[in-house]
Motif scaffolding. Structure first.
Motif, mmCIF file in Angstrom:
data_model
loop_
_atom_site.group_PDB
_atom_site.id
_atom_site.type_symbol
_atom_site.label_atom_id
_atom_site.label_comp_id
_atom_site.label_asym_id
_atom_site.label_seq_id
_atom_site.Cartn_x
_atom_site.Cartn_y
_atom_site.Cartn_z
ATOM 1 N N HIS A 107 -31.995 -25.149 -19.934
ATOM 2 C CA HIS A 107 -33.368 -24.726 -19.667
ATOM 3 C C HIS A 107 -33.736 -24.901 -18.199
ATOM 4 O O HIS A 107 -34.399 -24.033 -17.604
ATOM 5 C CB HIS A 107 -34.321 -25.532 -20.547
ATOM 6 N N SER A 108 -33.290 -25.992 -17.577
ATOM 7 C CA SER A 108 -33.655 -26.248 -16.181
ATOM 8 C C SER A 108 -32.994 -25.246 -15.243
ATOM 9 O O SER A 108 -33.621 -24.785 -14.277
ATOM 10 C CB SER A 108 -33.263 -27.680 -15.785
ATOM 11 N N ASN A 111 -34.871 -22.057 -15.324
ATOM 12 C CA ASN A 111 -36.102 -22.145 -14.535
ATOM 13 C C ASN A 111 -35.823 -21.917 -13.054
ATOM 14 O O ASN A 111 -36.578 -21.231 -12.357
ATOM 15 C CB ASN A 111 -36.759 -23.513 -14.727
ATOM 16 N N SER A 115 -37.305 -18.705 -10.933
ATOM 17 C CA SER A 115 -38.212 -19.012 -9.822
ATOM 18 C C SER A 115 -37.672 -18.495 -8.493
ATOM 19 O O SER A 115 -38.441 -18.214 -7.571
ATOM 20 C CB SER A 115 -38.446 -20.528 -9.729
ATOM 21 N N SER A 154 -38.280 -22.767 -6.134
ATOM 22 C CA SER A 154 -37.376 -23.358 -7.128
ATOM 23 C C SER A 154 -37.253 -24.871 -7.007
ATOM 24 O O SER A 154 -36.681 -25.511 -7.898
ATOM 25 C CB SER A 154 -35.980 -22.741 -6.995
ATOM 26 N N TYR A 157 -37.897 -27.432 -9.785
ATOM 27 C CA TYR A 157 -36.991 -27.501 -10.928
ATOM 28 C C TYR A 157 -35.633 -28.108 -10.584
ATOM 29 O O TYR A 157 -34.750 -28.152 -11.442
ATOM 30 C CB TYR A 157 -36.772 -26.098 -11.502
#
Length: 210
Positions: A107-108, A111, A115, A154, A157
């Motif tokens: 998930h990270s 992200n 981004s 980014s 994250y």
């Protein structure tokens, strides 16, 4: 008192785990070093191409075919640097993620990807428009600016150090806008030298012990 201390340490550990799980910490510092090396090689190749074609840049309206051939050569160099950098980053980051028993596409990492993708895609299209309309002297500043914005976007994250690299890229991009004749030099500094320096910093801070 001893029980309270243990509970506090447990809470701190849980907090750290939650923070790490929400951030992409598998990014390899060495990937930045290699990206910087590729960029310096690309800058050298670009200098060779532009140095042999200075007359085409001056008379681009009367030598339109040669001008667009020159632009294709420059785009090819940039794409080569980009592909090599991404491939190296994926390989080294996947190896680091495996060492830490983490998934590369979690998930990270998604992200981070999303981004960065919007500023980078927008910047890429904008640079192509600049080339199409003949504003080649603004391409290098634009690339640095949009890349810096992507890094800042980014950074929430991933490791916070990336934010400062983004600030420096933006500053270089703005400065390059005032010294348009030195665009390739700023490109080499931003994508080459800064990547190498920050790559080593990230490696010493996060990768060396592992």
């Amino acid at each position: 008192m001893e029980n309270d201390r243990q509970q506090l340490e447990a809470l701190q550990d849980i907090r750290k785990m939650m923070k790490d799980s929400s951030k992409f910490i598998s990014l390899s510092g060495l990937s930045g070093v290699f990206a910087g090396i590729y960029a310096l090689i690309g800058a050298w190749l670009g200098q060779q191409v532009l140095g042999r074609s200075s007359d085409i840049l001056v008379n681009r309206y009367t030598e339109a075919v040669n001008y667009y051939d020159l632009m294709l050569d420059c785009i090819g160099i940039c794409l080569g640097v980009l592909v090599l950098s991404i491939a190296t980053a994926l390989f080294l980051t996947a190896r680091k993620a495996k060492k830490h028993n983490r998934s590369l596409f979690d998930h990270s990492s998604k992200n981070v990807f999303w981004s960065m993708s919007i500023p980078l895609f927008t910047g890429g299209v904008f640079c192509l428009l600049l080339l199409y309309h003949g504003y080649i002297i603004l391409v290098c500043p634009a690339m640095l600016l949009f890349y810096g914005l992507a890094l800042v976007s980014s950074s929430k994250y991933t490791e916070s150090d990336i934010r400062y690299l983004g600030y420096l890229e933006i500053a270089l991009g703005l400065l390059a806008g005032f010294y348009t004749g030195k665009g390739l030099l700023f490109w080499a500094l931003g994508f080459g030298v800064l990547h190498i320096i920050y790559g080593f910093i990230l490696w010493f801070k996060y990768d060396r012990q592992s």
